[in-house]
Design an enzyme around this catalytic site. Structure first.
Site, PDB file in Angstrom:
ATOM      1  N   THR A  43       7.642   8.477  -4.934  1.00 33.70           N
ATOM      2  CA  THR A  43       8.772   7.918  -5.091  1.00 33.70           C
ATOM      3  C   THR A  43      10.017   7.889  -6.384  1.00 33.70           C
ATOM      4  O   THR A  43       9.383   7.394  -7.363  1.00 33.70           O
ATOM      5  CB  THR A  43       8.587   6.281  -4.566  1.00 33.70           C
ATOM      6  N   HIS A 198       2.977   9.095   6.417  1.00 36.02           N
ATOM      7  CA  HIS A 198       3.023   8.361   5.885  1.00 36.02           C
ATOM      8  C   HIS A 198       2.531   7.246   6.662  1.00 36.02           C
ATOM      9  O   HIS A 198       2.340   6.815   7.280  1.00 36.02           O
ATOM     10  CB  HIS A 198       3.895   8.397   5.226  1.00 36.02           C
ATOM     11  N   ASN A 201      -1.145   4.208   1.972  1.00 40.10           N
ATOM     12  CA  ASN A 201      -0.368   2.913   0.765  1.00 40.10           C
ATOM     13  C   ASN A 201       0.119   1.903   1.603  1.00 40.10           C
ATOM     14  O   ASN A 201       0.921   1.247   0.854  1.00 40.10           O
ATOM     15  CB  ASN A 201       0.481   3.594   0.025  1.00 40.10           C
ATOM     16  N   TYR A 203       1.731   1.233   4.506  1.00 43.11           N
ATOM     17  CA  TYR A 203       2.721   1.153   5.157  1.00 43.11           C
ATOM     18  C   TYR A 203       2.533   0.403   6.681  1.00 43.11           C
ATOM     19  O   TYR A 203       1.655   0.389   7.086  1.00 43.11           O
ATOM     20  CB  TYR A 203       4.021   2.309   4.652  1.00 43.11           C
ATOM     21  N   ARG A 250      -0.970  11.597   6.009  1.00 40.69           N
ATOM     22  CA  ARG A 250      -1.778  10.907   4.477  1.00 40.69           C
ATOM     23  C   ARG A 250      -1.847   9.881   5.286  1.00 40.69           C
ATOM     24  O   ARG A 250      -1.650   8.805   5.744  1.00 40.69           O
ATOM     25  CB  ARG A 250      -0.548  10.810   3.690  1.00 40.69           C
ATOM     26  N   ASN A 258      -1.200  -2.863  -1.813  1.00 36.85           N
ATOM     27  CA  ASN A 258       0.511  -3.611  -0.880  1.00 36.85           C
ATOM     28  C   ASN A 258      -0.896  -4.734  -0.715  1.00 36.85           C
ATOM     29  O   ASN A 258      -0.446  -4.636   0.737  1.00 36.85           O
ATOM     30  CB  ASN A 258       0.873  -2.519  -0.013  1.00 36.85           C
TER      31      ASN A 258
END
Length: 380
Positions: A43, A198, A201, A203, A250, A258
């Site tokens: 990012t 994705h 992480n 999300y 991923r 997070n």
């Protein structure tokens, strides 16, 4: 051993053996890669405003790093609802597609291969980033610890506390999948070579998978078969656009970023890996924070992290990419030991656009500068 190899002097032969795993060609889906160094998604928060549009700056950045065997772009939101950070690029508007076309053209001109990472952040957002100031969405209405990165009224980046998200209704699930379908079609139009879903992480898709963030009692909650349902629907929809030989996923098993966690991560992620194995993906891409910390600190990895890595390798029998804290020596060792098929590098690629050549020639590396990671101009 080939005849030509036997003629190399002992010292040179030892050096050749040391770099051989990382620079061995490999087949990835429909593509032949010249070596095994992947540029990890990073990012950067540099998209042009208004509209979160990639620009010539982004094109230059990626073209400089096109010697990677594969570039996976920074996470790119599939909708405005999917945005969680200021100034990150999207793939849901005409202007964004045209901006990404600048990037893919520049990378292809230098002989590179580039996949777009498709992203929906779920609860890791803020009303100021959402359509009409609405609440972020999530599997369940559970507020994450931490802060969101937004653009304030002065046009400056600012950290503000997360809010309690709104739990998605079951009737909305097809709409979430449609966002990924649209993003996939736009990525195809923008000239990408493939896409990465994705699901790591902390999300949205990861929020559904992990038990700490999914308290649903419908078909998308409870047992892992239900919690991974949205991921599998997204992968199927994306593969319908791209074909399975140009789609990666991923995951971040054991990830805590997070505010994430799972009651039984080995069962959860082992099942996910096994299910993905049946989908004939191009690759599975894993980041494991427990192992990352050990590599960076030069200490022995946590036994639980090693068990997880072995489990994922056992359950997923396709091409496996591992990311996190590698240098040339550790990358070669992991490839030689069969723990991975490709290694993804992040910060080393930021500071060293020509990283493969530096590894190949034994040149020294630039040190990355965290102050230049996000936002700003060309520096960093």
């Amino acid at each position: 051993m080939t005849e030509s190899t036997t003629l190399i002097a002992p010292a040179a032969a030892a050096q050749k053996t040391a770099v051989e795993p990382l620079f061995e060609p490999v087949r990835l889906g429909r593509y032949d890669l010249p070596h095994r160094m992947v540029m990890a998604p990073l990012t950067r928060s540099r998209a042009r405003q208004p509209g979160n549009v990639p620009s010539a700056l982004n094109a230059c950045y990626y073209a400089q790093r096109a010697s990677a065997a594969l570039i996976v772009t920074e996470a790119t939101q599939v909708s405005q609802q999917g945005q969680g950070y200021a100034w990150t690029p999207g793939i849901h508007s005409r202007e964004q597609v045209e901006g990404w076309r600048l990037v893919t053209d520049a990378v292809h001109k230098t002989g590179g291969l580039i996949f777009l990472q498709l992203w929906h952040v779920g609860r890791i957002s803020h009303p100021s980033l959402q359509p009409d100031g609405m609440l972020p969405v999530a599997p369940s209405a559970i507020k994450p610890r931490g802060e969101a990165f937004i653009e304030n009224e002065k046009g400056e980046g600012e950290l503000v506390p997360f809010v309690t998200p709104r739990a998605l209704q079951i009737e909305e699930m097809p709409y979430i999948v449609q966002q990924y379908t649209r993003g996939s079609r736009n990525a195809l139009e923008a000239g990408f070579d493939g896409v990465e879903v994705h699901a790591a992480n902390g999300y949205l898709l990861d929020q559904f998978i992990n038990s700490s963030t999914n308290r649903r009692t419908d078909a998308y909650g409870g047992p892992i078969e239900n919690r991974m349902r949205l991921l599998m629907e997204v992968v199927e929809a994306v593969s319908d656009v791209w074909g399975p030989d140009r789609v990666g996923v991923r995951l971040s098993p054991l990830g805590t970023f997070n505010d994430m966690g799972d009651d039984d991560p080995e069962t959860t992620f082992g099942h996910v890996a096994e299910k993905l194995n049946g989908g004939a993906l191009t690759y599975l891409h894993i980041i494991n924070p427990a192992i990352v910390g050990a590599i960076e600190k030069g200490i022995e990895p946590d036994p639980g992290a090693l068990r997880m890595l072995e489990l994922m390798r056992e359950r997923y029998r396709g091409t496996l990419i591992i990311a996190g804290g590698f240098d040339q020596e550790t990358a070669d060792a992991w490839l030689r030991q069969g723990k991975a098929d490709l290694i993804a590098f992040g910060r080393n690629f930021l500071a060293n656009p020509d990283l493969p050549e530096r590894f190949r020639s034994g040149a020294s590396l630039n040190t990355d500068d965290p102050s230049t990671y996000y936002g700003g101009g060309a520096k960093g």
